[in-house]
Design an enzyme around this catalytic site. Structure first.
Site, PDB file in Angstrom:
ATOM      1  N   CYS A  50     -43.235 -16.171   5.796  1.00  0.00           N
ATOM      2  CA  CYS A  50     -43.908 -14.876   5.729  1.00  0.00           C
ATOM      3  C   CYS A  50     -44.127 -14.462   4.278  1.00  0.00           C
ATOM      4  O   CYS A  50     -43.420 -14.897   3.374  1.00  0.00           O
ATOM      5  CB  CYS A  50     -43.081 -13.818   6.444  1.00  0.00           C
ATOM      6  SG  CYS A  50     -42.935 -14.071   8.217  1.00  0.00           S
ATOM      7  N   HIS A  96     -37.472 -18.173   5.903  1.00  0.00           N
ATOM      8  CA  HIS A  96     -37.839 -16.772   5.755  1.00  0.00           C
ATOM      9  C   HIS A  96     -38.447 -16.501   4.374  1.00  0.00           C
ATOM     10  O   HIS A  96     -38.072 -17.117   3.376  1.00  0.00           O
ATOM     11  CB  HIS A  96     -36.614 -15.872   5.929  1.00  0.00           C
ATOM     12  CG  HIS A  96     -36.238 -15.646   7.362  1.00  0.00           C
ATOM     13  ND1 HIS A  96     -37.145 -15.241   8.313  1.00  0.00           N
ATOM     14  CD2 HIS A  96     -35.038 -15.764   8.008  1.00  0.00           C
ATOM     15  CE1 HIS A  96     -36.532 -15.117   9.477  1.00  0.00           C
ATOM     16  NE2 HIS A  96     -35.257 -15.436   9.324  1.00  0.00           N
TER      17      HIS A  96
END
Length: 343
Positions: A209, A152
């Site tokens: 991301c 993440h």
């Protein structure tokens, strides 16, 4: 699809601070990224100062020296909606690839959150920072280091004024809880980039991301319009300018960085940057692509993944790359170290 030239751009142009983060399938980021996170490790920040020009001393690494790699893959198993599926496998794939590029297994550290992994090999914040230190300690000219992260990515409000767009980027260790325990770009810069000597290569790849500037490098390259199918004869334009509000290191290290997407974009958890990077490198193992060709090829492969969210992989450096630099061959091991292809 657009067709204009590649150039460097300020961090503020890369980010989309006003963007909404709608869930689009499973991706390597968090919905509503900035409200999840409000704290950081202030002890790892560096003072914000205005960069004074381009570094006077820069040497390309020949990648003939010592080779070390740190690969991190986090699926966040058992975390529910935040769980990913492909990061551990991608990290293992990257390790296998590196062994074919002259990196010995005894100099590759793999951190994942597989059930069977011992505590020392889990990607906790403490272990990640410890292994970042291991990666750069003793680094010398012509060494080739490799940093890889799949997991993440987040953004938090900048606290020390070194971000043109007022947002810090961060990676998320397996033991990060709520808004705590993340590793910001300030910490990554202080632990990895700031300690490298002149002529030492660090190749970094972050498949997460909002990762476009997560290494806090001063230069990022983009196509205002895509590199794909650029009309013949179109002039390529490179605009080097310092973007990071930091003191420049006199002896600039040879850092190159591939990221999954721009700041403010989501990165998919299938058809990933990692898979595109490895596929392209294996295909051209004995006929190196240059940096521009690599970026174009990676974007083409990810663009071909139909029915998924759009993401535009990014390329960044510590030293400003002009047109000639972007046409230099990209490699992480000296060509003579690799075995010739067999028929």
């Amino acid at each position: 699809m657009d067709n204009s030239p590649l150039y460097q751009y300020p961090t503020s142009a890369a980010s989309s601070s006003s963007s909404s983060f709608e869930p689009i399938g499973r991706s390597r980021g968090w919905n509503d990224l900035r409200t999840h996170c409000s704290s950081f490790d202030a002890s790892l920040l560096r003072p914000a100062r205005v960069t004074q020009g381009i570094e006077p001393h820069f040497v390309y690494s020949r990648c003939t020296g010592h080779k070390k790699a740190l690969c991190i893959g986090i699926n966040y198993t058992g975390s529910g909606a935040d769980e990913l599926r492909g990061c551990v496998k991608d990290a293992e794939k990257m390790c296998d690839f590196l062994t074919g590029q002259g990196f010995g297994w005894d100099n590759i550290v793999l951190l994942t959150d597989k059930d069977a992994m011992e505590q020392a090999s889990r990607p906790t914040k403490e272990n990640i920072l410890k292994m970042m230190d291991w990666l750069v300690v003793g680094a010398k000219r012509d060494d080739s280091l490799f940093f890889y992260y799949a997991g993440h990515g987040r953004q938090i409000k900048d606290q020390n004024g070194d971000e043109a767009d007022e947002w810090d980027e961060a990676i998320v260790p397996v033991d990060a809880t709520g808004s705590g325990g993340i590793i910001t770009d300030d910490a990554i810069y202080a632990t990895l980039i700031q300690r490298l000597p002149v002529g030492c290569r660090l190749t970094a790849l972050v498949d997460a991301c909002t990762s476009g500037t997560v290494l806090d490098l001063p230069y990022v390259y983009r196509a205002a319009n895509s590199l794909i199918k650029r009309p013949a004869g179109t002039a390529k334009e490179y605009r080097p300018w310092p973007l990071s509000r930091r003191d420049s290191m006199e002896n600039a290290p040879d850092v190159v960085f591939w990221s999954a997407c721009k700041d403010g974009e989501l990165a998919r958890d299938r058809h990933t940057l990692t898979q595109a990077f490895v596929k392209i490198m294996k295909k051209h193992k004995y006929h190196s692509l240059n940096y521009e060709e690599m970026l174009k090829s990676i974007r083409e492969l990810l663009h071909e993944s139909k029915g998924e969210q759009k993401q535009k992989p990014q390329f960044g450096t510590y030293h400003p790359y002009h047109a000639g630099d972007m046409r230099r061959p990209f490699f992480i091991s000296a060509r003579e170290e690799l075995a010739p292809p067999t028929c």
